[in-house]
Write a protein that holds these residues in place. Structure first.
Motif, short mmCIF file in Angstrom:
data_model
loop_
_atom_site.label_atom_id
_atom_site.label_comp_id
_atom_site.label_asym_id
_atom_site.label_seq_id
_atom_site.Cartn_x
_atom_site.Cartn_y
_atom_site.Cartn_z
N GLU A 123 49.37 36.47 38.71
CA GLU A 123 48.70 36.95 37.51
C GLU A 123 47.86 38.21 37.83
N TYR A 124 48.02 39.23 37.00
CA TYR A 124 47.37 40.51 37.28
C TYR A 124 46.35 40.89 36.19
N LEU A 125 46.79 40.72 34.93
CA LEU A 125 45.99 41.25 33.82
C LEU A 125 44.59 40.62 33.73
N TYR A 126 44.54 39.28 33.76
CA TYR A 126 43.24 38.61 33.61
C TYR A 126 42.28 38.96 34.75
N PRO A 127 42.72 38.86 36.03
CA PRO A 127 41.75 39.22 37.08
C PRO A 127 41.32 40.68 37.04
N VAL A 128 42.23 41.58 36.66
CA VAL A 128 41.84 42.99 36.67
C VAL A 128 40.81 43.29 35.59
N VAL A 129 40.86 42.53 34.51
CA VAL A 129 39.89 42.75 33.42
C VAL A 129 38.61 41.95 33.66
N LEU A 130 38.76 40.71 34.12
CA LEU A 130 37.61 39.81 34.17
C LEU A 130 36.81 39.88 35.47
N ILE A 131 37.42 40.37 36.56
CA ILE A 131 36.73 40.36 37.86
C ILE A 131 36.44 41.79 38.28
N ASN A 132 35.18 42.06 38.67
CA ASN A 132 34.91 43.40 39.16
C ASN A 132 34.25 43.43 40.54
N SER A 133 33.87 42.28 41.08
CA SER A 133 33.30 42.33 42.44
C SER A 133 34.39 42.04 43.47
N ASP A 134 34.34 42.74 44.59
CA ASP A 134 35.39 42.63 45.61
C ASP A 134 35.52 41.21 46.14
N LYS A 135 34.38 40.50 46.25
CA LYS A 135 34.36 39.15 46.83
C LYS A 135 35.18 38.15 46.01
N LEU A 136 35.25 38.41 44.69
CA LEU A 136 35.91 37.43 43.82
C LEU A 136 37.36 37.80 43.50
#
Lengths: 292, 371
Positions: A225-238
């Motif tokens: 899955e690409y779309l949800y993490p790219v939109v919802l996550i912005n810190s490198d750790k997560l």
């Protein structure tokens, strides 16, 4: 009534069979080889590129590596947090798979065993829900999760994943339970089991191939899955692995092919291993009417 | 061992009534067959006893206790299903132990009971096999084993022999009957096969369209069917039914078929005929084996033999044990059963005698038995 002479009758099918088998051989085996090439060549290129140096990848473009080097892998582990991102992806995918399988199998069981007239509609709605593209839902999801304070958290990511894994899981498990005869659970109920025992001890073990194939599908969906993490996550750790791969493309300007292919290989290995281990169950899950 | 009582029990599926005011009693330890054509409600009735179907009205009592609101597990009944419903992921032993596991019995007691059941049914060598590795007959036996380990109050069988081939069916019929003799338990057996019901049961209940048509021993049903439906359902080949009226001419009672000449009836041979009123449309029922060759029996005052009819042979079926002749009689097509061999071919014209003392009379309108 006239009858054909015996030798003519015998010859005809034999000649046909010969022609058919040559045609069959060329089309089927040729087709299979072509498909195998189309599927396997990118994998070959990915793995070999990951162990080639920059010169061989970008300038000489060799098909077979002349010099094997682990440099891309060393750089990958030194320059990126890929192992950490791999761990994030693995635990989120496992957790979502587990929750999906538990909830989907219970829902699907209820949909096939009770509420019959309404169940068909609920099942259809779940399929329609799966068919809605993620891109349509991403903005409302983002707003909802931001209000709940779940943006840039794994909890928010898990919830968003469940929005597409659950409908798929319910649909797949429903098809599976539909093939399992109801009488076995009735026999269990007469034998002294309650509904839960009939579900967990009788229906679910028989649905195991379905559970395995649903798990694999859901796991692969979450893993890639690409779309949800790219939109919802912005810190490198997560971050998850797909974002790492995206970062390595350098926005299309400065693609580090060696690093990217090494990362792609690392990202593919877990899925391949799972496939190899569960292959037998997966085939059984696909085979219709495999339940007695 | 327990008595089962149905008190005005009914069931509707939507607007359709599946069972209507069903009332009967199965005495403790009795082997009862529920029989009827497809869709008559017999399986629904059995499932209501097991607790798998809701009882819309009326009451079912097992051992004197109303069970309407009891869960299946609290009714102490065991059921053998048509498709056996064995658990495919469990071995034969685990299949039989499942019910004892649910009843939270100790391991030692469970094993003892399982071995006892396996011994009774000859399953000792199959205990570690899975159902998919068993033949139809063995699966059937495991299904019975699963029922008997519990020692339930009532055994329910839902067409358990219908998936077996003819030879195995005869064998399992005998085995179930032996099991009943050995256990002495109350058993209710659903079937659509009248031969199964007749050969196995001590009491037969015939259902049609959700209503009980007749309750009785197999021979009572055979010898004194309560109506045309029972008469036609019990017995193979089926009973011949001829439409006509009974007339009295010069003191002689005659059966007047729809076409053809009147057939004289010996005095006192057919009590049902005396109850008819002149001109009343009736059905004369006579079983194929009660139509015999002429030459025996009484003759009328003017020397004419009683009940003799001419027939044209249409079809001859030879089973080896007996000969079935389908023939065209003045009253319509009839079947005649002759014990042993009989040399005839289609097209022959023969004389046969109707044995009126074993015949039945039914009202053509209501279908009810007369006399």
């Amino acid at each position: 009534m006239t009858t054909l002479p015996l030798p003519a009758q015998k010859q005809l099918p034999r000649r046909n069979r010969k022609k058919t088998s040559a045609f069959y051989f060329v089309t089927v085996y040729g087709g299979v080889l072509l498909l195998l090439f189309l599927v396997l060549f990118p994998f070959y290129w990915m793995v070999t590129a990951s162990i080639k140096n920059f010169r061989e990848i970008s300038i000489e473009r060799t098909l077979i590596p002349r010099e094997v080097t682990p440099k891309n892998y060393i750089d990958l582990f030194e320059q990126t947090s890929i192992l950490w991102h791999l761990f994030n992806t693995a635990w989120i995918s496992c957790f979502v798979t587990l929750v999906t399988v538990i909830l989907a199998s219970m829902s699907a069981y209820v949909l096939t065993r009770f509420l019959t007239p309404a169940a068909e509609w609920v099942a259809r709605i779940s399929l329609y829900a799966y068919m809605v593209p993620s891109i349509v839902l991403i903005i409302p999801f983002y707003i909802g999760l931001r209000m709940a304070g779940l943006v840039n958290t794994h909890a928010g990511l898990i919830l968003s994943y469940l929005s597409f894994t659950l409908p798929l899981g319910i649909w797949m498990m429903r098809a599976c339970f539909q093939t399992i005869p109801k009488t076995m659970e009735e026999a269990a109920v007469v034998d002294g089991a309650n509904r839960f025992e009939a579900f967990f001890l009788i229906a679910l073990p028989q649905a195991l191939p379905g559970v395995v194939s649903t798990s694999i599908f859901v796991f692969i969906l979450c893993w890639g899955e690409y779309l949800y993490p790219v939109v919802l996550i912005n810190s490198d750790k997560l971050r998850t692995i797909t974002i790492t791969l995206d970062a390595l493309t350098g926005g299309g300007q400065n693609i580090k092919f060696g690093l990217l292919m090494a990362a792609s290989t690392v990202a593919t290995v877990p899925i391949l291993l799972i496939f190899l281990v569960l292959q037998k169950h997966l085939v059984r899950g696909f085979a219709a009417g495999g339940y007695e | 061992m327990a008595q089962v009582v149905f008190s005005s029990v009914g069931k509707d599926f939507g607007r359709d009534a599946v069972l209507r005011d069903v009332e009967f009693e199965v005495p403790a330890g009795r082997f009862v067959a529920l029989i009827g054509p497809s869709g008559c409600g017999k399986s629904t009735l059995l499932r209501m006893i097991a607790g798998l179907e809701h009882i819309d009205y009326g009451e079912i009592y097992i051992d004197g206790n109303a069970v309407n609101d009891l869960a299946p597990k609290d009714r102490d009944v065991a059921m053998v299903f048509q498709n056996y419903a064995l658990y495919p992921h469990m071995t034969v032993a685990e299949n039989m132990l499942f019910t004892l596991r649910m009843a939270r019995r100790t391991r030692a007691e469970s094993n003892d009971r399982m071995w006892e059941a396996a011994r009774i049914l000859g399953l000792e060598d199959l205990l570690d096999r899975y159902p998919r590795h068993l033949s139809g007959g063995q699966r059937q036996r495991v299904a019975m084993g699963r029922a008997i380990v519990r020692n339930p109050k009532v055994f329910l069988f839902d067409e358990p022999l219908s998936n077996l081939d003819a030879k195995l069916r005869v064998q399992m019929r005998a085995e179930i009957k032996r099991l009943h003799q050995r256990l002495g338990a109350t058993m209710i057996f659903v079937t659509h096969d009248q031969v199964e019901a007749m050969t196995m049961a001590e009491q037969v209940i015939i259902l049609r369209e959700g209503r009980i048509e007749q309750v009785g021993t197999p021979l009572e049903l055979y010898d004194r069917p309560a109506n045309v439906f029972v008469a036609g359902f019990i017995g193979s080949p089926a009973m011949n039914l001829m439409g006509g009226t009974f007339e009295r001419a010069r003191g002689q009672l005659c059966f007047n078929p729809q076409s053809g000449s009147p057939i004289p009836i010996p005095p006192g041979a057919l009590p049902g005929a005396d109850k008819t009123i002149p001109g009343q449309k009736c059905l004369l029922g006579i079983r194929p084996e009660h139509i015999t060759l002429p030459g025996s029996g009484p003759d009328s005052e003017d020397g004419e033999p009683f009940g003799e009819i001419p027939v044209d042979v249409v079809l001859v079926e030879v089973t080896g044990l007996d000969t079935h002749i389908v023939a065209s009689a003045p009253s319509g097509e009839i079947t005649i059963l002759i014990r042993g061999r009989f040399d005839t071919v289609a097209g022959d014209r023969l004389q046969f005698r109707l044995n009126f003392s074993l015949a039945h009379v039914f009202d053509a309108e209501t279908g009810e038995r007369m006399g």
